[in-house]
Design a protein around this motif. Structure first.
Motif, PDB file in Angstrom:
ATOM      1  N   PHE B  43     -50.164 -44.493 -31.698  1.00 52.50           N
ATOM      2  CA  PHE B  43     -49.579 -45.646 -32.243  1.00 52.50           C
ATOM      3  C   PHE B  43     -49.587 -45.688 -33.861  1.00 52.50           C
ATOM      4  O   PHE B  43     -48.446 -46.038 -34.141  1.00 52.50           O
ATOM      5  CB  PHE B  43     -50.685 -46.665 -31.729  1.00 52.50           C
ATOM      6  N   GLU B  44     -50.285 -45.189 -34.416  1.00 57.56           N
ATOM      7  CA  GLU B  44     -50.199 -45.090 -35.925  1.00 57.56           C
ATOM      8  C   GLU B  44     -49.098 -44.121 -36.383  1.00 57.56           C
ATOM      9  O   GLU B  44     -48.372 -44.666 -37.272  1.00 57.56           O
ATOM     10  CB  GLU B  44     -51.400 -44.550 -36.707  1.00 57.56           C
ATOM     11  N   ARG B  45     -48.752 -43.240 -35.664  1.00 56.31           N
ATOM     12  CA  ARG B  45     -47.680 -42.267 -36.089  1.00 56.31           C
ATOM     13  C   ARG B  45     -46.452 -42.910 -35.662  1.00 56.31           C
ATOM     14  O   ARG B  45     -45.344 -42.835 -36.595  1.00 56.31           O
ATOM     15  CB  ARG B  45     -47.695 -40.848 -35.388  1.00 56.31           C
ATOM     16  N   ASP B  46     -46.166 -43.279 -34.591  1.00 52.98           N
ATOM     17  CA  ASP B  46     -44.892 -43.845 -33.940  1.00 52.98           C
ATOM     18  C   ASP B  46     -44.422 -45.301 -34.284  1.00 52.98           C
ATOM     19  O   ASP B  46     -43.310 -45.703 -34.150  1.00 52.98           O
ATOM     20  CB  ASP B  46     -44.711 -43.771 -32.528  1.00 52.98           C
ATOM     21  N   PRO B 184     -39.006 -44.632 -33.585  1.00 55.36           N
ATOM     22  CA  PRO B 184     -40.434 -44.115 -34.226  1.00 55.36           C
ATOM     23  C   PRO B 184     -40.505 -43.967 -35.922  1.00 55.36           C
ATOM     24  O   PRO B 184     -39.486 -43.393 -36.369  1.00 55.36           O
ATOM     25  CB  PRO B 184     -40.564 -42.810 -33.485  1.00 55.36           C
ATOM     26  N   GLY B 185     -41.636 -44.417 -36.267  1.00 58.63           N
ATOM     27  CA  GLY B 185     -41.852 -44.280 -37.878  1.00 58.63           C
ATOM     28  C   GLY B 185     -41.201 -45.392 -38.558  1.00 58.63           C
ATOM     29  O   GLY B 185     -41.591 -45.354 -39.925  1.00 58.63           O
ATOM     30  N   SER B 186     -40.605 -46.160 -38.062  1.00 55.67           N
ATOM     31  CA  SER B 186     -39.875 -47.394 -38.812  1.00 55.67           C
ATOM     32  C   SER B 186     -40.756 -48.234 -39.133  1.00 55.67           C
ATOM     33  O   SER B 186     -40.601 -48.964 -40.273  1.00 55.67           O
ATOM     34  CB  SER B 186     -38.771 -47.858 -38.022  1.00 55.67           C
ATOM     35  N   HIS B 187     -41.906 -48.308 -38.700  1.00 53.37           N
ATOM     36  CA  HIS B 187     -43.056 -49.312 -39.088  1.00 53.37           C
ATOM     37  C   HIS B 187     -43.629 -49.248 -40.559  1.00 53.37           C
ATOM     38  O   HIS B 187     -44.284 -49.922 -40.980  1.00 53.37           O
ATOM     39  CB  HIS B 187     -43.912 -49.492 -38.165  1.00 53.37           C
ATOM     40  N   ARG B 188     -43.200 -48.023 -41.059  1.00 55.17           N
ATOM     41  CA  ARG B 188     -43.872 -47.700 -42.160  1.00 55.17           C
ATOM     42  C   ARG B 188     -43.029 -48.116 -43.474  1.00 55.17           C
ATOM     43  O   ARG B 188     -43.404 -47.896 -44.578  1.00 55.17           O
ATOM     44  CB  ARG B 188     -43.956 -45.959 -42.533  1.00 55.17           C
ATOM     45  N   ARG B 189     -41.896 -48.628 -43.398  1.00 53.82           N
ATOM     46  CA  ARG B 189     -41.009 -49.281 -44.369  1.00 53.82           C
ATOM     47  C   ARG B 189     -40.810 -50.609 -43.979  1.00 53.82           C
ATOM     48  O   ARG B 189     -40.673 -51.124 -42.917  1.00 53.82           O
ATOM     49  CB  ARG B 189     -39.634 -48.475 -44.570  1.00 53.82           C
ATOM     50  N   PHE B 190     -40.692 -51.494 -45.187  1.00 51.66           N
ATOM     51  CA  PHE B 190     -40.094 -52.728 -44.969  1.00 51.66           C
ATOM     52  C   PHE B 190     -38.448 -52.823 -45.317  1.00 51.66           C
ATOM     53  O   PHE B 190     -38.509 -52.641 -46.497  1.00 51.66           O
ATOM     54  CB  PHE B 190     -40.912 -53.916 -45.636  1.00 51.66           C
ATOM     55  N   VAL B 191     -37.847 -53.022 -44.464  1.00 50.18           N
ATOM     56  CA  VAL B 191     -36.419 -53.375 -44.765  1.00 50.18           C
ATOM     57  C   VAL B 191     -36.290 -54.584 -45.075  1.00 50.18           C
ATOM     58  O   VAL B 191     -36.224 -55.680 -44.175  1.00 50.18           O
ATOM     59  CB  VAL B 191     -35.453 -52.752 -43.442  1.00 50.18           C
ATOM     60  N   SER B 192     -36.047 -54.987 -46.409  1.00 47.80           N
ATOM     61  CA  SER B 192     -35.642 -56.285 -46.926  1.00 47.80           C
ATOM     62  C   SER B 192     -34.047 -56.515 -46.579  1.00 47.80           C
ATOM     63  O   SER B 192     -33.243 -55.753 -46.867  1.00 47.80           O
ATOM     64  CB  SER B 192     -36.009 -56.217 -48.534  1.00 47.80           C
ATOM     65  N   ALA B 221     -30.545 -44.508 -41.704  1.00 48.26           N
ATOM     66  CA  ALA B 221     -31.486 -43.816 -42.121  1.00 48.26           C
ATOM     67  C   ALA B 221     -32.680 -43.695 -41.616  1.00 48.26           C
ATOM     68  O   ALA B 221     -33.306 -42.604 -41.203  1.00 48.26           O
ATOM     69  CB  ALA B 221     -31.606 -44.251 -43.647  1.00 48.26           C
ATOM     70  N   LEU B 222     -33.160 -44.606 -40.920  1.00 46.71           N
ATOM     71  CA  LEU B 222     -34.491 -44.712 -40.236  1.00 46.71           C
ATOM     72  C   LEU B 222     -34.237 -44.111 -38.947  1.00 46.71           C
ATOM     73  O   LEU B 222     -35.147 -43.282 -38.559  1.00 46.71           O
ATOM     74  CB  LEU B 222     -34.668 -46.316 -39.756  1.00 46.71           C
ATOM     75  N   VAL B 223     -32.979 -44.100 -38.568  1.00 47.88           N
ATOM     76  CA  VAL B 223     -33.049 -43.434 -37.068  1.00 47.88           C
ATOM     77  C   VAL B 223     -32.730 -41.980 -37.456  1.00 47.88           C
ATOM     78  O   VAL B 223     -33.086 -41.178 -36.543  1.00 47.88           O
ATOM     79  CB  VAL B 223     -31.516 -43.942 -36.277  1.00 47.88           C
ATOM     80  N   ASP B 224     -32.021 -41.671 -38.365  1.00 47.92           N
ATOM     81  CA  ASP B 224     -31.902 -40.089 -38.812  1.00 47.92           C
ATOM     82  C   ASP B 224     -33.353 -39.598 -38.741  1.00 47.92           C
ATOM     83  O   ASP B 224     -33.373 -38.365 -38.539  1.00 47.92           O
ATOM     84  CB  ASP B 224     -30.835 -39.722 -40.006  1.00 47.92           C
ATOM     85  N   ALA B 225     -33.985 -40.229 -39.559  1.00 46.85           N
ATOM     86  CA  ALA B 225     -35.504 -39.843 -39.645  1.00 46.85           C
ATOM     87  C   ALA B 225     -36.527 -39.902 -38.262  1.00 46.85           C
ATOM     88  O   ALA B 225     -37.308 -38.855 -38.142  1.00 46.85           O
ATOM     89  CB  ALA B 225     -36.247 -40.642 -40.722  1.00 46.85           C
ATOM     90  N   GLY B 226     -36.299 -40.846 -37.625  1.00 47.11           N
ATOM     91  CA  GLY B 226     -37.255 -41.170 -36.268  1.00 47.11           C
ATOM     92  C   GLY B 226     -36.495 -41.019 -35.187  1.00 47.11           C
ATOM     93  O   GLY B 226     -37.228 -40.625 -34.195  1.00 47.11           O
TER      94      GLY B 226
END
Lengths: 300, 300
Positions: B43-46, B184-192, B221-226
């Motif tokens: 959960f933390e990772r994804d 996955p992983g998008s929760h680590r950034r806040f998209v303003s 960029a989020l999708v390319d990463a995750g």
């Protein structure tokens, strides 16, 4: 004098389901050509077939390059063959690509494609319609369920079910970017749709399909019988489908565009006549009436 | 006096990406509760996790029965908690189900759900929002990409990322009927996000998300990463996702509806304050301000 219509549609406010009159394989499963007997039988059963290794990587790359040139050529100008997305204005389709671009013209004559159409239809063939579909990422709109034959019959005057479509992806297809969904077995019935065809319907329907779509109850019955399949066809492969197979696609909100080339091969014995819906024919770039002579293999 | 805003959004015409300030697991991966260490780490990772065997078949069947009663109760009348599809008028969502229906109230207190939220958030919890989503077949509309936290922060005044959503399907999810897609992983950034919030935005955004959505470049960029994942969660299982995980869903043209229950658990230490976007708060049924005391396990 009223034309006899074996497949009436959009004439009534009640839907109807009619039996298909023509065979799916017009010379049976023994017809000579690129497809094996097993492939032909699957096409006959399902109404579609994925064929692999149709194009090489180099051939696909060259087509993508040509597409970028085409896209650039339409920028900043209106052209009837170039259809835009309703909201974003991005290019959605380019019609009659086999007439406006030499690379796509040769592709329409490719033996791995054209000879498959001749094998299934047991006749010489011509291109009723060709296009490149570019479903952009982020805002790619859905395309509701429909049988192409229903439209071609009502709006273009195609007499019988003796046409086949070949679609060749130029981008990766995933479950997420709005892949084509088909209803296996749906090609064996003709769904007579409710409602009338508005004048110049093509101007709307090329963007968003609204007339010529099945009612909910009939669609549900087809799906209950055959299910839904969305074959993830990759570049280099080809999805063949019968002119009457029910298909559609959901929206594409991913960043990944979904582009493919689309050729409709019609048997020369099935050349279009007056539209069965009684309206004036759709324009030449959507459904040819001027170039119905057989494709010549020497153009390869 | 201007409120300090750690996560500004919709204030500028340029997008920005900020680091997340809070942890995802508020007491780490050793927290006691229904989830294993391995589940917590995934959960933390994804930013999301599928948990199986949350409800029995009997529990799911009872919830479906209750839903039919609820649906019938809204027929032929307008109620703010019942949101309709933009075009077809069919019921799309029922809000605050845990307050208007006893079976769904007990579900919100179910130990397999509520205790998981407490384990992740390391606090007592209350329900910030609850609803049943009914994505009808044939005409179910897409929901564009968004982070729920972005909306809850700007429009509801949720201060920090200390909330978790649980969604429990009541119908089969397939690749075809518009399943929830997550990055996955998008929760680590806040998209303003760019743009302003219109007054009473919720009246539109509950039907169609338009403000508070990421710009194309940031989403790509989020999708390319995750990548993109669409877990096919089945009835009886639960999809948990962090309040800030980017998610969306495509349209559903299949005959199959897609219904699920959705609970947002917020930490009591993270109770909402004035909306950071400066507009008046959304109504009570969308985001509670009156019932922010901890859920009591004795209500099970």
């Amino acid at each position: 004098m009223t034309q006899h219509d074996p497949y009436p549609s959009r004439r009534d406010n009640r839907p109807a389901v009619l039996e298909r009159r023509e065979p799916v394989l017009h010379a049976g499963a023994d017809a000579a050509g690129p497809l094996s007997r097993d492939q032909l039988e699957r096409f006959e059963r399902d109404g579609f077939l994925v064929v692999e290794n149709v194009l090489t990587e180099g051939e696909v790359a060259a087509l993508i390059d040509e597409l970028e040139l085409l896209r650039a050529s339409f920028e900043g100008r209106e052209d009837p063959v170039a259809i835009a997305e309703p909201e974003s204005g991005e290019l959605r389709s380019v019609f009659m690509v086999h007439q406006i671009n030499q690379a796509y013209r040769r592709l329409a004559h490719h033996p791995n494609i054209m000879d498959v159409a001749r094998q299934i239809l047991a006749d010489e063939v011509y291109i009723h319609q060709s296009r490149i579909n570019l479903k952009p990422g982020f805002k790619g709109k859905e395309f509701y369920w429909h049988s192409d034959f229903e439209t071609w019959h009502v709006e273009d005057g195609m007499p019988a079910m003796r046409a086949v479509s070949a679609t060749l992806p130029l981008t990766e297809n995933t479950h997420y970017n709005g892949p084509l969904m088909l209803v296996p077995g749906s090609h064996r019935r003709f769904v007579s749709c409710i409602g009338e065809t508005p004048e110049d319907n093509y101007k709307r329907s090329l963007r968003k399909q609204e007339t010529g779509t099945p009612d909910n109850e009939t669609l549900k019955a087809l799906v209950d019988a055959g299910g839904i399949e969305a074959p993830l066809v990759q570049p280099g492969s080809m999805l063949l489908f019968d002119c009457n197979t029910m298909h559609g696609s959901a929206s594409n909100i991913t960043p990944f565009p979904r582009s493919n080339v689309f050729f409709v091969y019609n048997a020369v014995s099935n050349q279009v006549t007056s539209p069965f819906g009684g309206r004036r024919p759709r324009p030449e770039f959507v459904a040819t009436r001027e170039t119905m002579s057989p494709l010549d293999p020497r153009s390869r």
